[in-house]
Design an enzyme around this catalytic site. Structure first.
Site, PDB file in Angstrom:
ATOM      1  N   TYR A 152      -6.539  -5.662   5.508  1.00 31.75           N
ATOM      2  CA  TYR A 152      -6.152  -5.231   4.164  1.00 31.75           C
ATOM      3  C   TYR A 152      -6.884  -6.051   3.110  1.00 31.75           C
ATOM      4  O   TYR A 152      -7.463  -5.509   2.162  1.00 31.75           O
ATOM      5  CB  TYR A 152      -4.637  -5.379   4.019  1.00 31.75           C
ATOM      6  CG  TYR A 152      -4.078  -5.023   2.665  1.00 31.75           C
ATOM      7  CD1 TYR A 152      -3.880  -3.699   2.292  1.00 31.75           C
ATOM      8  CD2 TYR A 152      -3.701  -6.028   1.769  1.00 31.75           C
ATOM      9  CE1 TYR A 152      -3.338  -3.373   1.058  1.00 31.75           C
ATOM     10  CE2 TYR A 152      -3.154  -5.708   0.542  1.00 31.75           C
ATOM     11  CZ  TYR A 152      -2.971  -4.386   0.184  1.00 31.75           C
ATOM     12  OH  TYR A 152      -2.437  -4.065  -1.037  1.00 31.75           O
ATOM     13  N   GLY A 177      -2.251   8.708  -2.298  1.00 33.11           N
ATOM     14  CA  GLY A 177      -1.126   7.901  -1.840  1.00 33.11           C
ATOM     15  C   GLY A 177       0.069   8.069  -2.759  1.00 33.11           C
ATOM     16  O   GLY A 177       0.788   7.112  -3.065  1.00 33.11           O
ATOM     17  N   SER A 226      -5.552  -5.542  -4.966  1.00 29.94           N
ATOM     18  CA  SER A 226      -4.448  -6.421  -4.561  1.00 29.94           C
ATOM     19  C   SER A 226      -4.842  -7.857  -4.870  1.00 29.94           C
ATOM     20  O   SER A 226      -6.032  -8.192  -4.927  1.00 29.94           O
ATOM     21  CB  SER A 226      -4.189  -6.273  -3.054  1.00 29.94           C
ATOM     22  OG  SER A 226      -3.344  -7.305  -2.574  1.00 29.94           O
ATOM     23  N   LYS A 253      -9.699  -4.799   0.328  1.00 31.59           N
ATOM     24  CA  LYS A 253      -9.479  -4.905  -1.112  1.00 31.59           C
ATOM     25  C   LYS A 253     -10.558  -5.747  -1.791  1.00 31.59           C
ATOM     26  O   LYS A 253     -10.909  -5.505  -2.943  1.00 31.59           O
ATOM     27  CB  LYS A 253      -8.089  -5.495  -1.390  1.00 31.59           C
ATOM     28  CG  LYS A 253      -6.948  -4.610  -0.925  1.00 31.59           C
ATOM     29  CD  LYS A 253      -6.978  -3.230  -1.563  1.00 31.59           C
ATOM     30  CE  LYS A 253      -5.782  -2.391  -1.147  1.00 31.59           C
ATOM     31  NZ  LYS A 253      -5.760  -1.061  -1.787  1.00 31.59           N
TER      32      LYS A 253
END
Length: 257
Positions: free
Chosen positions: A154, A12, A141, A158
């Site tokens: 998401y 990424g 996160s 995480k």
């Protein structure tokens, strides 16, 4: 120059925290292999931040084992080794919990969670073969432990990633490989500036951040560089949260009439 003579892989890496981390690795003396699924942005980033002697760009979809293995092989082929692996690639669709389709769920977990797992495996295999230890860093996160239903997939990915970090840390400690996580708060990246901010509202985001501002990708990159360095030689299995104080804030939800 804490990372002189080392080779780092960043997934990424075309933008945001990945790009900032790659730049920081280079500044610390490392050679860097950039992986991303967006070929045009990836190549532009590689050309902007380094030279053929210091940077290699490889198009890779982290949800595919063959791509991850090829990424590691390319790093070894170009620079001879892998010392640092930053599993940073991730996606964060913003939508109501009940609107998440099976296809969206599978895609998010394939990129975010499976990608980190495959990256951890591939890097560890190479590091074990080298016999000199190494560092694997997973980009988590604050949503790994906070409940934000607008980014449910998401957050779920995480949360799982934190277990990749902790279980891998125990598995690879005998080989001198440290596995750590970084869990940013709200950082000024393209993801945040788009649908996420539109949905949550900037006032709401800042109201739940005691420092009263967004973080910058470079601030996260500084934590990544610390964990990758020997300054963090006794840290493994932990996730560090550069979040402007958000995780410690007990904020309220709207009261229903």
């Amino acid at each position: 120059m804490r990372l002189q003579g080392r080779t780092a892989i960043v997934t990424g890496a075309a933008g945001g925290i990945g790009r900032a981390s790659a730049i920081r690795f280079l500044a610390e003396g490392a050679k860097v292999v950039l992986g991303d699924v967006d070929e045009s942005r990836l190549m532009a980033t590689a050309a902007a931040i380094g030279t053929d002697e210091t940077v290699l760009a490889v198009v890779a979809d982290v949800s595919k084992k063959a791509d991850i293995d090829a990424l590691v092989a390319a790093a070894v082929g170009k620079f001879g080794r892998v010392d640092i692996m930053l599993n940073n690639a991730g996606i964060a669709p913003v939508m109501d919990f009940l609107d998440v389709s099976e296809e969206i769920y599978d895609h998010v977990l394939s990129v975010n969670l499976k990608g980190a797992f495959l990256g951890t495996q591939a890097a560890a295999r190479q590091m074990i073969a080298q016999g000199e230890g190494g560092v694997i860093i997973n980009m988590s996160s604050i949503n790994s432990g906070l409940a934000n239903p607008n980014v449910a997939t998401y957050a779920i990915s995480k949360g799982g990633m934190n277990q990749v970090t902790s279980t891998a840390a125990v598995a690879f400690a005998p080989y001198g490989i440290r596995v750590c996580g970084v869990g940013p708060g709200t950082i000024a990246t393209d993801i945040i500036k788009g649908a996420f901010t539109e949905r949550a509202g900037m006032d709401a985001i800042l109201a739940r951040t005691p420092m009263g501002r967004l973080g910058e990708p470079e601030e996260v990159a500084s934590v990544v560089a610390f964990l990758a360095s020997d300054d963090a030689s006794y840290i493994t299995g932990e996730t560090i949260y550069p979040d402007g104080g958000r995780r410690v804030l007990n904020y309220t939800v709207p009261v229903r009439e």
